[in-house]
Design a protein around this motif. Sequence first.
Motif, short mmCIF file in Angstrom:
data_model
loop_
_atom_site.label_atom_id
_atom_site.label_comp_id
_atom_site.label_asym_id
_atom_site.label_seq_id
_atom_site.Cartn_x
_atom_site.Cartn_y
_atom_site.Cartn_z
N LEU A 54 0.85 -1.18 0.00
CA LEU A 54 0.00 0.00 0.00
C LEU A 54 0.89 1.24 0.00
O LEU A 54 2.04 1.19 0.47
N TYR A 55 0.34 2.32 -0.49
CA TYR A 55 1.06 3.59 -0.37
C TYR A 55 0.16 4.58 0.36
O TYR A 55 -0.95 4.87 -0.07
N VAL A 56 0.63 5.05 1.50
CA VAL A 56 -0.15 5.96 2.36
C VAL A 56 0.56 7.30 2.40
O VAL A 56 1.74 7.38 2.77
N GLU A 57 -0.15 8.35 2.04
CA GLU A 57 0.46 9.67 1.93
C GLU A 57 0.46 10.45 3.24
O GLU A 57 1.33 11.28 3.47
N ARG A 58 -0.52 10.22 4.09
CA ARG A 58 -0.72 11.08 5.26
C ARG A 58 -0.13 10.48 6.52
O ARG A 58 -0.13 9.25 6.71
N GLY A 59 0.34 11.35 7.41
CA GLY A 59 0.91 10.92 8.68
C GLY A 59 -0.08 11.09 9.82
O GLY A 59 -1.27 11.37 9.62
N LEU A 60 0.42 10.95 11.05
CA LEU A 60 -0.45 10.97 12.22
C LEU A 60 -1.08 12.33 12.49
O LEU A 60 -1.98 12.44 13.33
N GLU A 61 -0.64 13.36 11.77
CA GLU A 61 -1.27 14.67 11.95
C GLU A 61 -2.76 14.64 11.59
O GLU A 61 -3.54 15.49 12.05
N VAL A 62 -3.16 13.65 10.79
CA VAL A 62 -4.58 13.50 10.43
C VAL A 62 -5.42 13.29 11.69
O VAL A 62 -6.56 13.77 11.79
N MET A 63 -4.85 12.57 12.67
CA MET A 63 -5.61 12.30 13.90
C MET A 63 -5.91 13.58 14.67
O MET A 63 -6.92 13.66 15.38
N SER A 64 -5.06 14.57 14.52
CA SER A 64 -5.25 15.80 15.31
C SER A 64 -6.46 16.61 14.85
O SER A 64 -6.91 17.51 15.56
N GLN A 65 -7.00 16.29 13.66
CA GLN A 65 -8.15 17.00 13.13
C GLN A 65 -9.40 16.13 13.05
O GLN A 65 -10.46 16.61 12.66
N ALA A 66 -9.30 14.85 13.40
CA ALA A 66 -10.38 13.90 13.13
C ALA A 66 -11.45 13.90 14.22
O ALA A 66 -11.15 14.08 15.41
N ASP A 67 -12.68 13.67 13.80
CA ASP A 67 -13.78 13.46 14.74
C ASP A 67 -13.80 12.01 15.22
O ASP A 67 -14.22 11.73 16.35
N LEU A 68 -13.40 11.09 14.34
CA LEU A 68 -13.28 9.68 14.70
C LEU A 68 -11.87 9.20 14.36
O LEU A 68 -11.38 9.47 13.25
N VAL A 69 -11.24 8.51 15.28
CA VAL A 69 -9.94 7.88 15.03
C VAL A 69 -10.17 6.37 15.06
O VAL A 69 -10.55 5.82 16.10
N ILE A 70 -9.98 5.72 13.92
CA ILE A 70 -10.27 4.29 13.81
C ILE A 70 -8.97 3.50 13.74
O ILE A 70 -8.11 3.76 12.89
N LEU A 71 -8.86 2.54 14.64
CA LEU A 71 -7.70 1.64 14.71
C LEU A 71 -8.20 0.27 14.26
O LEU A 71 -8.74 -0.50 15.06
N PRO A 72 -8.09 -0.04 12.96
CA PRO A 72 -8.80 -1.20 12.42
C PRO A 72 -8.17 -2.54 12.73
O PRO A 72 -8.78 -3.58 12.46
#
Length: 314
Positions: A54-72
């Motif tokens: 997989l190629y993932v572009e975004r880092g953990l900074e996404v969590m700082s703006q999220a309403d839901l943080v999903i740990l699948p």
Amino acid sequence: MRSVAVLAFDGMSPFHLSVPCLVLGDRLGGDLQYDVQVCAERPGRLTTNAGFDLYVERGLEVMSQADLVILPSWDPEREPSGLLVEAIREAHARGATVVGLCIGAFLVAASGLADGREVVTHWRWADRLAAQYPKVKVRADVLWSDLGDLVTSAGTAASLDCCLHLVRTHHGVELAERLARAIVVAPHRSGSQAQYIPVPVPPDPSDDVIERAMVWARSRLDQPVSLDEWAAAVALSRRTFTRQFRQRTGSSGQAWLLRQRLDRARLLLETTDQPVERVAAECGFGSGAALRHHFHLVLGTTPQRHRQDFKAPR
């Protein structure tokens, strides 16, 4: 629109990653209801356990703006980094709902957010999780648990149930059922993991008397259903029926039936203009007072409030 951060990590199962992306990324009611972003502690190329990357572009900074943080999911053999744990804690402290699907419960437990509280995980991993994190109450008897700020689920397919529960909570029964039909899954599986822990398989899998009993009861939600009548409909004694129903679902028959009646009531409130008394009658509660009582007891709201929150504009 709610923002959602979904954590990916090196070596994970692509199925686990795909579940929240599929369910929450769909166009519910014709419009996107969630902004789903996949993130990783170290963005870039990640391996999977399925033989492709997989190629993932975004880092953990996404969590700082999220309403839901999903740990699948998570790897129980891996110690989460302080950076990852802190990102989860900070998101929760800011007001985000943290969702641990399947063995993502290990990451939830590692964050400390579940200390003194309950989490659900796959029955196969429950004992290990409890031993590794003794401050956490581990459950393997339900498909998911919602504590408001912390939501956890059992394994694999139960992640679908949990994500549909989130949709049902945020957007109502009608949209959740429409989505469930689109991805061809049950809109609401009642019961527990007791259904899935290995037990002797009956000689004829199609002869599932409890499933037949469920179908029989669902077709009579507007009527009183006694345990004796219910058991007799599938040619079982009351005692045998009660025992087999609990073994099959992890719930009593009456508790399961109450949930079916409430789900039916929620759908009618969202999709019709019927008065509460009529909704109560069609769902077997008998009176509006009884419906209001169970709504408050189980759902923490009132029928009228639910209608205001979820009734689609016409």
